[in-house]
Design a protein around this motif. Structure first.
Motif, PDB file in Angstrom:
ATOM      1  N   GLN B 296       0.819  -1.209   0.000  1.00  0.00           N
ATOM      2  CA  GLN B 296       0.000   0.000   0.000  1.00  0.00           C
ATOM      3  C   GLN B 296       0.859   1.269   0.000  1.00  0.00           C
ATOM      4  N   ALA B 300       0.493   4.258  -2.627  1.00  0.00           N
ATOM      5  CA  ALA B 300       0.563   5.701  -2.401  1.00  0.00           C
ATOM      6  C   ALA B 300       1.435   6.373  -3.469  1.00  0.00           C
ATOM      7  N   MET B 303      -0.496   6.623  -6.630  1.00  0.00           N
ATOM      8  CA  MET B 303      -1.431   7.746  -6.594  1.00  0.00           C
ATOM      9  C   MET B 303      -0.714   9.074  -6.826  1.00  0.00           C
ATOM     10  N   THR B 317     -11.278  11.137  -6.311  1.00  0.00           N
ATOM     11  CA  THR B 317     -10.700  10.527  -5.103  1.00  0.00           C
ATOM     12  C   THR B 317     -11.761   9.833  -4.262  1.00  0.00           C
ATOM     13  N   PHE B 318     -12.991  10.371  -4.283  1.00  0.00           N
ATOM     14  CA  PHE B 318     -14.049   9.809  -3.436  1.00  0.00           C
ATOM     15  C   PHE B 318     -14.357   8.359  -3.800  1.00  0.00           C
ATOM     16  N   PHE B 319     -14.052   7.973  -5.045  1.00  0.00           N
ATOM     17  CA  PHE B 319     -14.437   6.629  -5.496  1.00  0.00           C
ATOM     18  C   PHE B 319     -13.293   5.613  -5.399  1.00  0.00           C
ATOM     19  N   ILE B 320     -12.169   6.085  -4.849  1.00  0.00           N
ATOM     20  CA  ILE B 320     -11.050   5.145  -4.694  1.00  0.00           C
ATOM     21  C   ILE B 320     -11.416   3.980  -3.752  1.00  0.00           C
ATOM     22  N   PRO B 321     -12.008   4.260  -2.573  1.00  0.00           N
ATOM     23  CA  PRO B 321     -12.398   3.128  -1.717  1.00  0.00           C
ATOM     24  C   PRO B 321     -13.332   2.163  -2.440  1.00  0.00           C
ATOM     25  N   LEU B 322     -14.281   2.679  -3.220  1.00  0.00           N
ATOM     26  CA  LEU B 322     -15.215   1.813  -3.947  1.00  0.00           C
ATOM     27  C   LEU B 322     -14.468   0.897  -4.903  1.00  0.00           C
ATOM     28  N   MET B 324     -11.334  -0.018  -4.929  1.00  0.00           N
ATOM     29  CA  MET B 324     -10.493  -0.981  -4.234  1.00  0.00           C
ATOM     30  C   MET B 324     -11.313  -2.089  -3.594  1.00  0.00           C
ATOM     31  N   ALA B 325     -12.408  -1.710  -2.946  1.00  0.00           N
ATOM     32  CA  ALA B 325     -13.207  -2.699  -2.235  1.00  0.00           C
ATOM     33  C   ALA B 325     -13.853  -3.685  -3.212  1.00  0.00           C
ATOM     34  N   MET B 326     -14.375  -3.174  -4.338  1.00  0.00           N
ATOM     35  CA  MET B 326     -15.033  -4.070  -5.292  1.00  0.00           C
ATOM     36  C   MET B 326     -14.029  -5.042  -5.905  1.00  0.00           C
ATOM     37  N   ASN B 329     -13.244  -7.619  -3.160  1.00  0.00           N
ATOM     38  CA  ASN B 329     -14.303  -8.610  -2.954  1.00  0.00           C
ATOM     39  C   ASN B 329     -14.402  -9.598  -4.115  1.00  0.00           C
ATOM     40  N   LEU B 374     -23.397   2.022 -11.080  1.00  0.00           N
ATOM     41  CA  LEU B 374     -22.535   3.151 -10.728  1.00  0.00           C
ATOM     42  C   LEU B 374     -22.783   4.317 -11.699  1.00  0.00           C
ATOM     43  N   ASP B 432      -5.209  -4.343  -5.490  1.00  0.00           N
ATOM     44  CA  ASP B 432      -5.378  -2.931  -5.157  1.00  0.00           C
ATOM     45  C   ASP B 432      -4.533  -2.059  -6.086  1.00  0.00           C
TER      46      ASP B 432
END
Lengths: 451, 451
Positions: B296, B300, B303, B317-322, B324-326, B329, B374, B432
């Protein structure tokens, strides 16, 4: 059977099936163990599989069908005439027959139950009364029991009488005049006993038994704990009603472990490993992907609230993947140990607080180590104060994730919900959102006072 | 044993131990199953546990010790005098004795082997030669075999002669003059045979057997496939050298499933569920956390390369967690099915390409569904073109993650590495980083041509 052999056999059989060469096909198959025939048949394409399975006599077919994977079994059963199905069910042990009948469409099931012999039909109907995943649902009615006042030679005569019906005999059970289980004689003991001895004087009276309503996972834990090869099943009044053998329990253990792993990964627990329909697989996985999807849309909203801070110290965005991933990993570590410990019965629900305390201790150690490392890296390439904020956030994220990872399964289990379900996308998503709040909250606070 | 009972018994015993009330303690314990005594002892604190275990006679102690969890067993063994240890090992079956001796410090092990009876000592030394996780490593030397030219009554005499030594008898094995296994007689068949019949005329000649070097996971798969309760073990020349019983295999199955789950979660596979040292737990989990940490940090850096794009379109940037998580999973879903399928022997390594194709199909479906959703969400609250970029990125991330999730375990397995190890932090971290590249690359490209 070697992999290479399998491929050759499958190719040969597909060719012979296209030639409808019955005799050669049976020459190849007969003499193989039913489990091996099953492996071969489920490696064939659908058409030759159906043709070749159709060539097997009912006895062999009934042995083979219980060894097939669900996908192949369903396909074969669907293509069968009712008469053939009846013939096969007639040859099966009561527990396997029940499993098969339970999966048939109602009208076909009724036809089959009407056509098989009455004793078998009554047995299946009796077994169908029990929940699928309980002792009653996995027991068979094939076992050997004698009145406790019989003599040893009479017990042996009973074995001889039932030898065909009961394939595997490990113990002879003894019952009193009410049918209540009072003891058992292992075959070894029976062989060494004198024929005129009374069953009641030879039998072991300290019997490990289960009742019909016991959950199959607990049945498996009892087999594992007491090293059993079979266990008698009684009704609530202690009357002997069935027997579970270890081969069925091995299936239960593997099935439960697979289900737990699949649930933990966010896969519907009925996804078959050999499932071939991409659509069915998708449908089983999509719900959990969507749970994550909604959670992460919420995470996007959370980030939007911190837009000002992130714009002020843009480098903070670069560490979002790090915070999320570390929280995710620490949470899954804690959750996996707890979920597995409970499944194996090794983790006592009364020890909840102790376990949580342990996990928090572990997360303190690991969070501190990771925090210090992160501080060192960031202090070197950027500013020490920002490194400090990151280190504290890392510690907070790891402690939070471990606590949630360990506590959610424990709480769910107390509430009677399968804890494995929690370890997948739910905990991960939850941890991501709280982790973001911890991280971005700390960054924002630091911007006011420190940075 | 009920939970509530357990707590009461433990409290009583701790009190009685503090009073050194030997007689009452033994009154409570004797008559319980060794597995239950083990459960009680591992629930006691260390001091009373040692005191109470010390009161058990060597025979009971040897039955109890094999049922204890590793943590309690180690603690008790460490506190024992060599003489007591010798006494206990002398009473154990060869396989359990070997497991215990293997865990002792070399000097203690030598002392114990010198002191136990010579036959036992030779047996343990013989068994120690085999790798721990092979058929030879889990087999026992207690079994019953007779020359194939014996008569049935002679076989029964052999059972009587060895009745004490071999607790569980399911089959009598038949060997030729070279010691080569030629058949077996299930006890049921032996009971029904006439005493003057020859063993060779009664025995089943189609024997399922394993060789000493077979991996224990494959042994377990053979038990499961052929529904066995015991399997004879032969050397490379086919000579009968041991026997594995299903209770040991049940342990193997549970152990392998636990290990796989732990590896998949990034936990050292020797972390005991009942481990009490937070430090030991931390050490077992930290390496995988650090793998994620380094990965990670690299994320960084990735990024940082896209800093300009992210600053231009900050909402990305707001959709980075989405993203990564998708990716995480979807990758875990694919990897779990592949890892589990291979562990159970249900997924054939020759079907690699087929499986990969299936996973890509599934990811196409699920990626499209998530992408469309999305797009709809973003088009509503923001601009449709940006929604389109996000949707394409989502599809790319999910396809990539599924492909990696399924292919890495398959490749590792072909290279002889345990695939479960890959499913944890390695695949997640890898996914990731590639996911970030896909997402930020698409955003950057779109900034030039579309947004």
């Amino acid at each position: 059977m070697e992999q290479i052999d399998l491929k050759t056999i499958v190719d040969d059989l597909e060719y012979l099936a296209s030639q409808k060469d019955e005799r050669m096909i049976l020459n190849i198959l007969i003499g193989n163990h039913p489990a091996d025939i099953a492996t071969i048949i489920q490696s064939l394409s659908q058409k030759p599989a159906r043709y070749i399975f159709g060539l097997l006599d009912a006895d062999t077919a009934s042995d083979v069908i219980v060894e097939l994977d669900e996908i192949t079994k369903d396909s074969l059963v669907k293509s069968m005439q009712d008469a053939r199905l009846t013939e096969i069910v007639d040859e099966m042990d009561s527990d396997d027959a029940t499993d098969l009948v339970a999966e048939l469409p109602t009208d076909v099931a009724e036809k089959v139950l009407d056509s098989i012999d009455e004793e078998g039909s009554d047995e299946v109907k009796e077994l169908l009364r029990h929940e699928e995943d309980t002792a009653g649902g996995i027991m068979a009615l094939e076992f050997i029991s004698v009145p406790e006042n019989f003599h040893v030679d009479e017990a042996i005569r009973e074995i001889r009488y039932k030898a065909d019906e009961v394939a595997q005999v490990y113990n002879v059970y003894a019952v009193n005049e009410k049918g209540v289980l009072t003891g058992f004689i292992p075959l070894k003991k029976l062989i060494l006993a004198k024929s005129e001895q009374k069953v009641s004087s030879v039998m072991v009276t300290d019997v490990i038994k289960v009742t019909t309503d016991l959950d199959q996972e607990e049945v498996a834990n009892i087999f594992s704990k007491y090293n059993l090869v079979s266990v008698p099943v009684t009704d609530q009044e202690g009357r002997l009603v069935g027997r579970i053998t270890v081969d069925d329990v091995v299936d239960v253990i593997e099935e439960e472990a697979s289900e737990d792993m699949q649930k933990m990964a966010g896969i519907a627990d009925d996804e078959e490993i050999r499932e071939t329909s991409a659509f069915k697989i998708s449908v089983g996985r999509l719900p959990w992907l969507l749970v994550g999807f909604c959670g992460q849309l919420f995470a996007a909203l959370v980030m939007k609230q911190f837009e000002a801070s992130l714009k002020e110290i843009f480098i903070a965005t670069f560490f979002i993947p790090l915070m999320m991933a570390m929280g995710g990993n620490a949470g899954i570590q804690a959750a996996t140990i707890v979920v597995r410990g409970m499944a194996l019965g090794e983790l006592n629900p009364t020890e909840t607080i102790k376990r949580l305390r342990k996990e928090v201790q572990v997360s303190l150690i690991n969070g501190t180590v990771c925090g210090i490392l992160l501080f060192a890296v960031v202090a070197l390439v950027d500013k020490p104060p920002f490194g400090l904020v990151l280190a504290l956030a890392m510690l907070g994220v790891i402690i939070n994730a471990s606590f949630i990872g360990a506590s959610v399964p424990l709480v769910l289990s107390k509430a009677g919900v399968d804890p494995a379900i929690a370890t997948g996308p739910i905990i991960t998503t939850f941890n991501d959102i709280i982790g973001l709040l911890i991280y971005l909250g700390l960054v924002t606070a630091a911007l006011r006072f420190l940075l």
